[in-house]
Structures are given as C-alpha cells and as structure tokens.
Design an enzyme around this catalytic site. Structure first.
Site, mmCIF file in Angstrom:
data_model
loop_
_atom_site.group_PDB
_atom_site.id
_atom_site.type_symbol
_atom_site.label_atom_id
_atom_site.label_comp_id
_atom_site.label_asym_id
_atom_site.label_seq_id
_atom_site.Cartn_x
_atom_site.Cartn_y
_atom_site.Cartn_z
ATOM 1 N N HIS A 82 2.026 4.430 -4.860
ATOM 2 C CA HIS A 82 2.730 3.375 -4.137
ATOM 3 C C HIS A 82 1.840 2.872 -3.002
ATOM 4 O O HIS A 82 1.104 3.660 -2.395
ATOM 5 C CB HIS A 82 4.041 3.943 -3.588
ATOM 6 C CG HIS A 82 4.927 2.928 -2.943
ATOM 7 N ND1 HIS A 82 5.232 1.719 -3.514
ATOM 8 C CD2 HIS A 82 5.598 2.948 -1.756
ATOM 9 C CE1 HIS A 82 6.036 1.036 -2.717
ATOM 10 N NE2 HIS A 82 6.267 1.764 -1.642
ATOM 11 N N ASN A 122 7.400 -0.416 4.535
ATOM 12 C CA ASN A 122 7.583 -0.371 3.089
ATOM 13 C C ASN A 122 8.087 -1.729 2.606
ATOM 14 O O ASN A 122 8.360 -2.627 3.411
ATOM 15 C CB ASN A 122 8.577 0.753 2.730
ATOM 16 C CG ASN A 122 8.406 1.237 1.309
ATOM 17 O OD1 ASN A 122 7.697 0.627 0.503
ATOM 18 N ND2 ASN A 122 9.060 2.337 0.978
ATOM 19 N N CYS A 169 4.043 -3.619 -5.179
ATOM 20 C CA CYS A 169 3.843 -3.062 -3.833
ATOM 21 C C CYS A 169 2.418 -3.289 -3.335
ATOM 22 O O CYS A 169 2.194 -3.553 -2.151
ATOM 23 C CB CYS A 169 4.172 -1.581 -3.828
ATOM 24 S SG CYS A 169 3.261 -0.639 -5.076
ATOM 25 N N GLN A 190 10.635 -5.801 -2.668
ATOM 26 C CA GLN A 190 9.907 -6.124 -3.906
ATOM 27 C C GLN A 190 10.853 -6.177 -5.102
ATOM 28 O O GLN A 190 10.435 -6.478 -6.212
ATOM 29 C CB GLN A 190 8.805 -5.092 -4.142
ATOM 30 C CG GLN A 190 9.300 -3.684 -4.396
ATOM 31 C CD GLN A 190 8.178 -2.674 -4.518
ATOM 32 O OE1 GLN A 190 7.575 -2.274 -3.519
ATOM 33 N NE2 GLN A 190 7.907 -2.234 -5.735
#
Lengths: 213, 86
Positions: free
Chosen positions: A161, A181, A25, A19
């Site tokens: 997150h 992630n 996110c 990102q």
C-alpha cells in the site's frame, strides 16, 4: 529537528480523499505529495488530478495497481503537466488517458527515492526539506485500524500500500509518523494513521520518495 | 447496526448476507487478537469495527492493497549530491 512537525499546520495539504474500490493508492500518494510541494513553493494549494496519473502512467496498471517510483519516473521523463482535479475528475476506474485543454498544469523537476530503513532520523529531516514523503507499507492489519500509534502487526519488506507522510510527533513517549491515507476521512484519525518512528514499522522507511517541483 | 452505519443492504437469507456475516464475525475475532497487544498509556493502536469489517482479509487486500514496492538505494551521506533534476 522540531519535536513536532506537520505540513498540515502550514495549510499546504489538501483534504483527505477516498480511492473507493480503485487500487490507485500509488497515484494518490504521489499526486498529493506534488500538491503540497507546489504549495510550499508559494503557489496556491490546488487539488491535482489523480485520475490523470491512473490513466496515463503507462508503467503502472491504473486501478489494478502500480508503484510510486514508477509514477514519479514517468512524471519526470515525460514532464507531463498535472491538471486540476476539477478538469480531470476521479472516476474510481481506469480510463483512457486524455489531455484536457488547460492553461494550468504542474510538472515536476525531478524526484528522490531512497531506502531510509535504520535512518528514520534522517528521514525526518528530509520530510522538512522536500515536503511530504510518499512511502509504501504493509497495510494488511490497517483494515481494522481505528486510531492510535501502530507499533505491531505488520512487516517490513512486504509493502502492499502507498501512503503519504505529512509529519511526525516526538512529544510523547512513543514518537510517530503522521501518515495520510486515501480511504476517506472517516477512517482512522480523520483519514490519517500514526506509525511508530524508529523501527521501520510496516516497512515505512523501505521505499521513500518525494517529487521536486 | 453495521449495515445502517456503513450504508450496506445485505438481504438476510442470501448467500451474500452469509458471506458478509462470516467476514464480520471473523473481523471481531481479529480485533480481539490485535487489541491484546495494546497497552494503556503509550498511545497504542486500537482496532475495531470500521467500513472494512464486512470484508475478508483477502478481499480487502485485493481491493485496497494494490501498490507494489520497488527497491531503492540505501540513503548515505553522499546521496544528496545526486538529485534526479535536469
């Protein structure tokens, strides 16, 4: 339930993204979940546009932040078709929403969103039933993460997150979620992080959602 | 070595270099603390130098942790009846 399950083993998960310095996110986790849900239905695995969601999801703040649930609500209400990433590439800044002329697009039929805290056993079933699960977590200590199973140093109810659970592993002494992630493949375990199952570690079961394609 | 590894170019003597050095040193202290909870044999997480080690926790939070959470209904056995599908 199998002892181990990972959607990556079915070749329906796109490569880990970065990102960069965009706080998007929430869009990454939602779009990556839709990519897999679409492929699980027998379609080709296609990289979809995260930037489109960052730019167009009006209930969110683009690279300044947002929520997975709001993004799914928007996708469900508008039936927007997500185009390919190649047609609406990631720029790492919030841009102007536009609609590239494209014959291809993936829209969702609905979504589910639940709090599975104290029900992570059911959450495993739902991962297999629905596809990868977008979750929110307290990831402050993840700044320093190198690998292994996270069991401490984070809180529930303090999510900051969004990530995507692609699988779980219960074959060892400590069962864990396999979590994708969006900080690039050089972070953690080739872009993934493992989080202990069963104690709502980092609040991983507080806000769980999945798109239905 | 960190600068080389993660493609940073902080000029020694500048404010930026001092700020980043301080954040890096704080990171090293933090890693020691975090790793003190790790035990051999059960796969505990390991913490150490990575691409974020030159950021303070606040900078890291401001840049990368921008998701807000929303309250969802607690999952119950009857919940499966109400998928949000047309």
């Amino acid at each position: 339930l199998p002892s181990r399950f990972d959607w990556r083993d079915k070749n329906v998960v796109t490569p880990v993204r970065s990102q960069q310095t965009c706080g998007g996110c929430w869009a990454f986790s939602v779009v990556e979940g839709i990519e897999t849900a679409y492929a699980v239905k027998g379609n080709p695995l296609v990289k979809l546009s995260v930037q489109q969601v960052i730019d167009c999801s009006y209930r969110n703040q683009g690279c300044n932040g947002g929520s997975t649930i709001s993004a799914l609500y928007w996708l469900n209400q508008t039936h927007v078709k997500l185009v390919k990433e190649s047609e609406y590439p990631f720029k790492a800044v919030t841009g102007t929403c536009h609609f590239p002329p494209s014959s291809f697009g993936v829209s969702i039929k609905g979504y589910v969103a639940y709090d599975f805290s104290d029900r992570e056993d059911v959450m495993m079933e739902k991962l297999i039933e629905f596809g990868p699960l977008a979750v929110t977590v307290d990831a402050l200590s993840w700044q320093d993460y190198l690998g292994g199973i996270i069991q401490h140093h984070c809180s529930s109810q303090e999510a900051n997150h969004a990530v995507l659970i692609t699988g779980f592993d219960r074959t060892g002494p400590v069962p864990y979620w396999i979590v994708r992630n969006s900080w690039g493949a050089s972070w953690g375990n080739e872009g993934y992080v493992y989080v202990k199952i069963g104690e709502n570690v980092c609040g991983i079961a507080d806000t769980v959602s999945a798109a239905i394609v | 070595t960190f600068q080389e590894l993660y493609n940073r170019s902080y000029e020694p003597g500048t404010n930026q270099f001092s700020r980043r050095l301080k954040a890096f040193q704080e990171s090293l202290k933090r890693h020691s603390h975090l790793n003190s909870f790790s035990y051999d044999g059960n796969g505990s997480a390991r913490y150490g130098i990575n691409q974020f080690s030159d950021l303070s926790p606040q900078e890291f939070k401001d840049k990368y942790l921008r998701s807000r959470s929303e309250l969802c209904p607690k999952y119950g056995h009857l919940e499966d009846r109400s998928y949000n599908v047309d």
